[in-house]
Design a protein around this motif. Structure first.
Motif, PDB file in Angstrom:
ATOM      1  N   CYS A  33       0.862  -1.193   0.000  1.00 38.37           N
ATOM      2  CA  CYS A  33       0.000   0.000   0.000  1.00 38.37           C
ATOM      3  C   CYS A  33       0.891   1.233   0.000  1.00 38.37           C
ATOM      4  O   CYS A  33       1.838   1.310   0.786  1.00 38.37           O
ATOM      5  N   TRP A  35       0.322   4.184   1.027  1.00 33.25           N
ATOM      6  CA  TRP A  35       0.203   4.979   2.254  1.00 33.25           C
ATOM      7  C   TRP A  35       0.850   4.213   3.400  1.00 33.25           C
ATOM      8  O   TRP A  35       1.820   4.657   4.001  1.00 33.25           O
ATOM      9  N   ASN A  36       0.316   3.089   3.711  1.00 29.16           N
ATOM     10  CA  ASN A  36       0.895   2.152   4.684  1.00 29.16           C
ATOM     11  C   ASN A  36       1.215   2.766   6.041  1.00 29.16           C
ATOM     12  O   ASN A  36       2.193   2.375   6.690  1.00 29.16           O
ATOM     13  N   LYS A  37       0.424   3.740   6.483  1.00 29.31           N
ATOM     14  CA  LYS A  37       0.713   4.399   7.760  1.00 29.31           C
ATOM     15  C   LYS A  37      -0.414   4.249   8.760  1.00 29.31           C
ATOM     16  O   LYS A  37      -0.309   4.773   9.866  1.00 29.31           O
ATOM     17  N   CYS A  38      -1.525   3.628   8.386  1.00 29.14           N
ATOM     18  CA  CYS A  38      -2.633   3.493   9.337  1.00 29.14           C
ATOM     19  C   CYS A  38      -2.167   2.618  10.500  1.00 29.14           C
ATOM     20  O   CYS A  38      -1.692   1.492  10.286  1.00 29.14           O
ATOM     21  N   PHE A  40      -3.553   0.895  12.760  1.00 26.72           N
ATOM     22  CA  PHE A  40      -4.226  -0.364  13.091  1.00 26.72           C
ATOM     23  C   PHE A  40      -3.947  -1.437  12.054  1.00 26.72           C
ATOM     24  O   PHE A  40      -4.304  -2.594  12.256  1.00 26.72           O
ATOM     25  N   CYS A  41      -3.352  -1.071  10.941  1.00 26.48           N
ATOM     26  CA  CYS A  41      -3.287  -1.968   9.784  1.00 26.48           C
ATOM     27  C   CYS A  41      -1.975  -2.737   9.751  1.00 26.48           C
ATOM     28  O   CYS A  41      -0.897  -2.147   9.716  1.00 26.48           O
ATOM     29  N   MET A  43      -1.595  -5.235   7.429  1.00 29.51           N
ATOM     30  CA  MET A  43      -1.654  -6.001   6.184  1.00 29.51           C
ATOM     31  C   MET A  43      -0.331  -6.014   5.420  1.00 29.51           C
ATOM     32  O   MET A  43       0.081  -7.031   4.883  1.00 29.51           O
ATOM     33  N   TYR A  44       0.297  -4.868   5.364  1.00 26.91           N
ATOM     34  CA  TYR A  44       1.468  -4.778   4.483  1.00 26.91           C
ATOM     35  C   TYR A  44       2.701  -4.295   5.255  1.00 26.91           C
ATOM     36  O   TYR A  44       3.476  -3.484   4.754  1.00 26.91           O
ATOM     37  N   LEU A 113      -7.946   3.906  -2.011  1.00 22.97           N
ATOM     38  CA  LEU A 113      -7.765   4.924  -0.975  1.00 22.97           C
ATOM     39  C   LEU A 113      -8.385   6.224  -1.480  1.00 22.97           C
ATOM     40  O   LEU A 113      -8.178   6.582  -2.642  1.00 22.97           O
ATOM     41  N   GLU A 141     -13.095   3.287   7.615  1.00 22.84           N
ATOM     42  CA  GLU A 141     -12.726   3.022   9.019  1.00 22.84           C
ATOM     43  C   GLU A 141     -13.573   3.806  10.027  1.00 22.84           C
ATOM     44  O   GLU A 141     -14.099   3.248  10.968  1.00 22.84           O
ATOM     45  N   LYS A 153      -4.922   7.880   9.538  1.00 22.49           N
ATOM     46  CA  LYS A 153      -5.525   7.447   8.275  1.00 22.49           C
ATOM     47  C   LYS A 153      -5.133   8.363   7.121  1.00 22.49           C
ATOM     48  O   LYS A 153      -5.147   7.964   5.957  1.00 22.49           O
TER      49      LYS A 153
END
Ligand code: SF4
Length: 299
Positions: A33, A35-38, A40-41, A43-44, A113, A141, A153
């Motif tokens: 992703c 962004w990859n900064k959330c 809670f996430c 995934m990546y 996104l 979210e 987010k």
């Protein structure tokens, strides 16, 4: 990396897709992703999932080879988390190749996104729609700006609204996701009410709720959230759901709460099934408390 000599597509694990894409051909056009900064996430977060667009020649070759082996494919899901970050030219090229490779194609979908949609016009989205892109999954979210800020987010309720509205204007369907428990005890009520408010403005085609879950531990999330994060227990999660569903005013949205993270499976069409869903949540709360004194938050 997952390589099967017999299969025409290479995957870098882990690969995610929405539950409703179980019968789709998963075609990675990006890795990870952008962004990859959330906070809670998870995934990546593995190093092999560092964001990159996959080389165009490789994707086009895989599409061609998949077409030769799997010509009956009807649905394609563009992975990973961020296909819509690609330029219009590249997405157009990929969709044209998919249409040639799979004559029985009836749907292409992808995660998206809001920030990626902000860079595309309605006319550009219509071009993609006409090439078969018919569904976008948007992880909104929360509709509460304080929660969105605390989870990093990188979006607001308004930026999410603008993106989803643009997608709808292009004739593309949306499936949006809200995370139950995301505001912890501190922000639970405003998370529920402002999320419902945003969903009411969006009137999405599909809505799902998942529950905040940490497979790698809550430390990263708690640090980003700042002072005061306390997870909701199951009854508090139900209570938040009750507040959220009570405040929804939807005309024709298919609702699902049947992800593995959900404590209570809920399915229905909103608004016509709203009362039935509220009764199911209330019943689950009573069941957990042994029919003791239940006080649902009143809106
Ligand atoms: S935008 Fe989506 S995939 Fe990317 S970090 Fe946030 S939740 Fe994860």
């Amino acid at each position: 990396m997952y390589i099967d000599d017999q299969f025409p597509i290479q995957y870098i694990d882990p690969v995610y897709r929405p539950p409703s894409e179980a019968r789709s051909l998963i075609l990675p056009v990006t890795n990870g992703c952008s962004w990859n900064k959330c906070s809670f996430c998870e995934m990546y977060t593995d190093t092999q999932k560092k964001f990159a667009a996959r080389p165009e020649e490789l994707v086009l070759r895989e599409i061609q080879q998949a077409g030769e082996q799997l010509a009956g494919v009807r649905r394609v899901f563009l992975a990973d988390g961020d296909a819509m970050v690609l330029s219009l030219r590249r997405l157009t090229t990929i969709l044209e190749a998919i249409n040639i490779a799979f004559p029985a194609l009836n749907r292409v979908s992808a995660y998206c996104l809001p920030r990626n949609i902000a860079k595309k016009s309605v006319e550009e989205l219509k071009i993609l729609k006409n090439l078969g892109l018919s569904m976008l999954y948007v992880g909104i979210e929360s509709g509460d700006d304080e929660v969105l800020k605390r989870i990093n987010k990188g979006e607001t309720a308004q930026s999410t609204y603008d993106a989803v509205n643009k997608i709808h204007l292009a004739g593309i369907k949306t499936s949006v996701m809200v995370l139950n428990g995301l505001g912890g005890k501190l922000l639970s009520k405003q998370h529920a009410l402002n999320s419902a408010k945003l969903i009411n403005r969006l009137q999405p085609d599909y809505l799902s709720t998942l529950v905040l879950t940490f497979h790698k531990g809550p430390e990263r999330f708690s640090m980003a959230f700042g002072e005061g994060f306390q997870s909701l227990n199951t009854n508090e999660l139900f209570n938040e759901m009750y507040t959220f569903v009570s405040a929804l005013q939807l005309e024709n949205t298919i609702y699902r709460s049947d992800h593995i993270s959900n404590r209570l499976a809920l399915k229905g069409v909103l608004g016509k099934d709203k009362e039935k869903l509220l009764e199911q949540i209330q019943s689950a709360m009573k069941h957990r408390q042994g029919f003791s004194d239940i006080r649902l938050q009143q809106i």
